[in-house]
Design a protein around this motif. Sequence first.
Motif, PDB file in Angstrom:
ATOM      1  N   THR A  50       0.832  -1.203   0.000  1.00 11.61           N
ATOM      2  CA  THR A  50       0.000   0.000   0.000  1.00 11.61           C
ATOM      3  C   THR A  50       0.867   1.252   0.000  1.00 11.61           C
ATOM      4  O   THR A  50       0.594   2.206  -0.742  1.00 11.61           O
ATOM      5  CB  THR A  50      -0.932  -0.006   1.227  1.00 11.61           C
ATOM      6  N   ALA A  51       1.904   1.270   0.804  1.00  6.47           N
ATOM      7  CA  ALA A  51       2.802   2.422   0.852  1.00  6.47           C
ATOM      8  C   ALA A  51       3.548   2.597  -0.469  1.00  6.47           C
ATOM      9  O   ALA A  51       3.755   3.730  -0.924  1.00  6.47           O
ATOM     10  CB  ALA A  51       3.798   2.260   2.004  1.00  6.47           C
ATOM     11  N   ALA A  52       3.954   1.494  -1.096  1.00  5.40           N
ATOM     12  CA  ALA A  52       4.658   1.577  -2.380  1.00  5.40           C
ATOM     13  C   ALA A  52       3.744   2.143  -3.464  1.00  5.40           C
ATOM     14  O   ALA A  52       4.172   2.967  -4.279  1.00  5.40           O
ATOM     15  CB  ALA A  52       5.180   0.208  -2.792  1.00  5.40           C
ATOM     16  N   LYS A  53       2.479   1.724  -3.471  1.00  2.00           N
ATOM     17  CA  LYS A  53       1.539   2.249  -4.467  1.00  2.00           C
ATOM     18  C   LYS A  53       1.307   3.735  -4.245  1.00  2.00           C
ATOM     19  O   LYS A  53       1.259   4.513  -5.200  1.00  2.00           O
ATOM     20  CB  LYS A  53       0.215   1.495  -4.412  1.00  2.00           C
ATOM     21  N   ALA A  54       1.182   4.161  -2.982  1.00  2.00           N
ATOM     22  CA  ALA A  54       0.992   5.585  -2.688  1.00  2.00           C
ATOM     23  C   ALA A  54       2.209   6.399  -3.138  1.00  2.00           C
ATOM     24  O   ALA A  54       2.056   7.493  -3.690  1.00  2.00           O
ATOM     25  CB  ALA A  54       0.743   5.785  -1.196  1.00  2.00           C
ATOM     26  N   ALA A  55       3.401   5.865  -2.943  1.00  2.00           N
ATOM     27  CA  ALA A  55       4.614   6.560  -3.380  1.00  2.00           C
ATOM     28  C   ALA A  55       4.675   6.634  -4.906  1.00  2.00           C
ATOM     29  O   ALA A  55       5.070   7.672  -5.466  1.00  2.00           O
ATOM     30  CB  ALA A  55       5.852   5.856  -2.834  1.00  2.00           C
ATOM     31  N   ASP A  56       4.287   5.551  -5.590  1.00  2.00           N
ATOM     32  CA  ASP A  56       4.260   5.562  -7.053  1.00  2.00           C
ATOM     33  C   ASP A  56       3.253   6.585  -7.574  1.00  2.00           C
ATOM     34  O   ASP A  56       3.530   7.317  -8.525  1.00  2.00           O
ATOM     35  CB  ASP A  56       3.925   4.173  -7.597  1.00  2.00           C
ATOM     36  N   CYS A  57       2.076   6.638  -6.949  1.00  2.00           N
ATOM     37  CA  CYS A  57       1.062   7.611  -7.359  1.00  2.00           C
ATOM     38  C   CYS A  57       1.573   9.039  -7.169  1.00  2.00           C
ATOM     39  O   CYS A  57       1.352   9.907  -8.012  1.00  2.00           O
ATOM     40  CB  CYS A  57      -0.222   7.411  -6.566  1.00  2.00           C
ATOM     41  N   LYS A  58       2.265   9.269  -6.064  1.00  2.00           N
ATOM     42  CA  LYS A  58       2.811  10.601  -5.803  1.00  2.00           C
ATOM     43  C   LYS A  58       3.873  10.962  -6.840  1.00  2.00           C
ATOM     44  O   LYS A  58       3.912  12.101  -7.326  1.00  2.00           O
ATOM     45  CB  LYS A  58       3.396  10.648  -4.391  1.00  2.00           C
ATOM     46  N   SER A  59       4.723  10.011  -7.195  1.00  2.00           N
ATOM     47  CA  SER A  59       5.759  10.270  -8.204  1.00  2.00           C
ATOM     48  C   SER A  59       5.139  10.627  -9.550  1.00  2.00           C
ATOM     49  O   SER A  59       5.583  11.562 -10.229  1.00  2.00           O
ATOM     50  CB  SER A  59       6.666   9.059  -8.369  1.00  2.00           C
ATOM     51  N   VAL A  60       4.112   9.885  -9.943  1.00  2.00           N
ATOM     52  CA  VAL A  60       3.454  10.153 -11.222  1.00  2.00           C
ATOM     53  C   VAL A  60       2.733  11.502 -11.167  1.00  2.00           C
ATOM     54  O   VAL A  60       2.753  12.264 -12.136  1.00  2.00           O
ATOM     55  CB  VAL A  60       2.488   9.003 -11.588  1.00  2.00           C
ATOM     56  N   SER A  61       2.128  11.822 -10.021  1.00  2.00           N
ATOM     57  CA  SER A  61       1.450  13.113  -9.876  1.00  2.00           C
ATOM     58  C   SER A  61       2.433  14.275  -9.990  1.00  2.00           C
ATOM     59  O   SER A  61       2.157  15.281 -10.646  1.00  2.00           O
ATOM     60  CB  SER A  61       0.725  13.192  -8.532  1.00  2.00           C
TER      61      SER A  61
END
Length: 108
Positions: A50-61
């Motif tokens: 879950t934390a990795a997906k949130a970090a990936d979403c933040k990077s893409v944003s």
Amino acid sequence: MYQRMLSFRQARRSEDGFTLIELLIVIVVLGILAGIVVFGVGTFRQDAQTAAKAADCKSVSVAAEAWNAKNGNYPTNVQALIDANYLKAPAPAGVGPGFDATGKPAGC
């Protein structure tokens, strides 16, 4: 009575090793500890994903915001960010290929 207890203690001291009951207690305690660890690792794994997906979403944003600052609009897909060197290939797992009107990646 005292003499009998004394002889029992002396006999006990001369024995080597553990009794069957002591070994069973140790095995049960180790089994309980192993069960706790197994369930704990499963919880940590889900939290990490879950934390990795949130970090990936933040990077893409952040990459989409940088694209918007330079081009005045949001990219149509994540591949455009990779091609323009805003993100490293491959696209992050769990992040959709498109964006909404505010630049938030799909799937986030």
